[in-house]
Design an enzyme around this catalytic site. Structure first.
Site, mmCIF file in Angstrom:
data_model
loop_
_atom_site.group_PDB
_atom_site.id
_atom_site.type_symbol
_atom_site.label_atom_id
_atom_site.label_comp_id
_atom_site.label_asym_id
_atom_site.label_seq_id
_atom_site.Cartn_x
_atom_site.Cartn_y
_atom_site.Cartn_z
ATOM 1 N N HIS A 403 0.847 -1.207 0.000
ATOM 2 C CA HIS A 403 0.000 0.000 0.000
ATOM 3 C C HIS A 403 0.881 1.256 0.000
ATOM 4 O O HIS A 403 0.835 2.069 0.932
ATOM 5 C CB HIS A 403 -0.919 -0.003 1.217
ATOM 6 C CG HIS A 403 -2.319 0.410 0.907
ATOM 7 N ND1 HIS A 403 -3.218 -0.411 0.268
ATOM 8 C CD2 HIS A 403 -2.986 1.566 1.134
ATOM 9 C CE1 HIS A 403 -4.368 0.193 0.139
ATOM 10 N NE2 HIS A 403 -4.259 1.404 0.638
ATOM 11 N N ASP A 407 -3.712 6.943 -1.929
ATOM 12 C CA ASP A 407 -4.918 6.604 -2.690
ATOM 13 C C ASP A 407 -4.481 6.074 -4.041
ATOM 14 O O ASP A 407 -3.377 6.364 -4.515
ATOM 15 C CB ASP A 407 -5.820 7.832 -2.850
ATOM 16 C CG ASP A 407 -7.189 7.473 -3.420
ATOM 17 O OD1 ASP A 407 -7.563 6.288 -3.336
ATOM 18 O OD2 ASP A 407 -7.878 8.365 -3.950
ATOM 19 N N GLY A 410 -5.273 0.298 -5.503
ATOM 20 C CA GLY A 410 -5.945 -0.767 -6.229
ATOM 21 C C GLY A 410 -5.887 -0.576 -7.733
ATOM 22 O O GLY A 410 -5.626 -1.526 -8.483
#
EC number: 2.7.7.108
Length: 507
Positions: A403, A407, A410
């Site tokens: 991660h 943002d 994904g």
């Protein structure tokens, strides 16, 4: 002359007179006049008040601080007959003796708590959860009911009534989905229905919550080789379709299907993250730059950013001579994904801690190190020799696990997945928004230690993408077989030429 006889009342009056307290009037009559004392002057009162104020502000606080420090550092002594009012640590079950400070801290308030020795100290156990007692009791009741239901389902399974067993186990799974005993029973029922993959997943999940469960270990050893053979067969089927796709004639129908897939990919990958634009609205934004009423600017910018990232992947990354993937490649993809929606964070590794539901990624100071390890793994010779579907799925999972961005993780991970797949000859893989629950569920199972469900998920949708191309080629027109090609509309030709021109300019 008569003499009055002395009575008891006279004696009482005499005694009362002797014992009576003198009144203020008697005192004033007997005592000499005293001079009246004069009061203090206003100056004296003001000076005394100032002195008292200075003493309270400057002398009293250090004195109390010094006294508190002495009390804090004072030696402790045992008081057998007393118990502490506050017990912060675990409760001891061996010794009933408590410790109290030798000097009690002074207090200016009356303690309203009645301090009584607790008689259950020998039977106490540490509380290992912070959940409210009512919620713990409720969960305990649910687990107890689920276990009883599993036992009833086991009896039905042994009696041959599988339908009743399945119905009971569905109720038990709804009550306690993570209980190993429930998962094992559900796996055995799945196995009797010849659903070996689902049964193996139940055993793996049971071992994740109870690694030493002997029954789950035995059952998993039985299903694991069978499931591995099923997975190899599934991957071989996808590779056979890939080879068929590679031999398709590069016709106008294929180009039209590629354009449709382009819009589908942009729509689905942003919709998984919560974008509410429809497929038609997404296409209108990309083709004509239309502004959709009632939709936020951020949703428009997410579509535009994904379009830019896909063009960068098609025109730059796929045309590179070497197939190694660098950190800069990942950062450049992310810079385009968030370039319009959040230009400040676009292409930058996060410097703050983020939280994804119940999952907590690595701390920001370790992100770059973890990302470098992931890239080293991607470019390793043993990794390059892996099946491309497995390699792409694991790379996606590793990037989501690290991660590295605030943002867009994904969307960037799905771009990385398609970069690896397309370099191996596969068409772009579309992960539909309708399967969003399955997508996140397979990632959750990967967090428990089993990556195979996510590999199966990617392989299934890769097969669907290839079948979409092959089906379009077979059903679009019979003229393709005869060497004739259907003509594109003027708008489709314009968009195709624009994409090809940008790709040539980017390369």
């Amino acid at each position: 002359m008569s003499v009055r006889r002395r009575t008891h009342s006279d004696d009482f009056s005499f005694r009362l007179e002797r014992t009576r307290r003198p009144s203020k009037l008697d005192v004033l009559r007997e005592s000499p006049t005293l001079p009246v004392q004069q009061g203090y002057s206003l100056t004296t009162v003001v000076l005394v008040s100032l002195v008292v104020t200075l003493v309270c502000q400057n002398v009293a606080p250090p004195a109390f601080s010094y006294l508190n420090q002495l009390i804090k550092n004072s030696p402790k002594r045992k008081i057998p007959g007393q118990s502490n009012r506050l017990n912060i640590g675990f409760i001891s079950t061996n010794s009933p003796e408590k410790f109290a400070p030798a000097v009690q801290k002074p207090t200016f308030l009356v303690d309203p708590i009645y301090d009584e020795k607790w008689k259950g100290v020998h039977t106490a156990v540490p509380v290992m959860t912070t959940e409210p007692e009512e919620k713990r009791d409720n969960n305990h009741a649910k687990v107890k009911e689920a276990i009883l239901a599993a036992k009833a389902a086991s009896r039905s399974r042994r009696d041959g009534n599988l339908e009743r067993a399945v119905t009971i186990m569905e109720h038990a799974m709804a009550l306690a989905p993570n209980n190993p005993q429930i998962l094992i029973e559900m796996g055995q029922i799945r196995e009797m229905h010849n659903e070996l993959v689902e049964a193996d997943q139940c055993y793996v999940k049971a071992l994740a919550y109870d690694p030493g469960n002997s029954e789950a270990l035995v059952l998993r050893a039985r299903t694991n080789p069978l499931v591995s053979a099923i997975d190899r067969k599934m991957l071989k089927t996808v590779h056979d379709l890939r080879n068929e796709f590679a031999h398709l004639q590069h016709s106008t129908a294929l180009r039209r299907m590629m354009r449709e897939t382009y819009f589908l990919y942009v729509y689905h990958t942003v919709a998984i993250e919560g974008n509410t634009l429809s497929l038609g609205q997404t296409r209108a934004i990309l083709e004509s730059g239309m502004v959709i009423p009632g939709k936020s600017i951020r949703e428009h910018n997410e579509v535009i950013g994904m379009d830019a990232a896909l063009r960068f992947l098609n025109c730059s990354l796929l045309s590179k001579e070497h197939h190694e993937i660098s950190i800069d490649d990942i950062l450049e993809m992310h810079r385009r994904v968030l370039g319009n929606a959040d230009p400040v964070e676009a292409g930058k590794i996060r410097t703050t801690q983020v939280y994804v539901g119940k999952f907590t990624p690595v701390a920001p100071e370790y992100v770059l190190e973890q990302l470098a390890d992931m890239v080293d793994w991607l470019n390793d010779e043993s990794t390059m020799a892996m099946d491309p579907i497995e390699r792409a799925a694991i790379a996606h999972y590793k990037l989501v696990l690290v991660h590295p961005f605030t943002d867009g993780n994904g969307r960037t991970a799905r771009l990385l997945l398609n970069l690896i797949m397309m370099r191996s000859g596969f068409p772009p893989v579309i992960l539909p928004v309708e399967t969003r629950a399955e997508y996140y569920a397979s990632l959750h199972v990967a967090n428990l230690g089993d990556l195979r469900p996510f590999v199966r998920y990617v392989a299934k949708h890769s097969e669907a993408s290839i079948q979409r191309y092959i089906g379009a080629m077979k059903t679009s027109s019979g003229n393709v077989i005869n060497g004739e090609e259907p003509n594109l509309t003027a708008e489709e030709s314009k968009v195709s030429e624009k994409i090809e021109t940008e790709c040539r300019a980017g390369s």
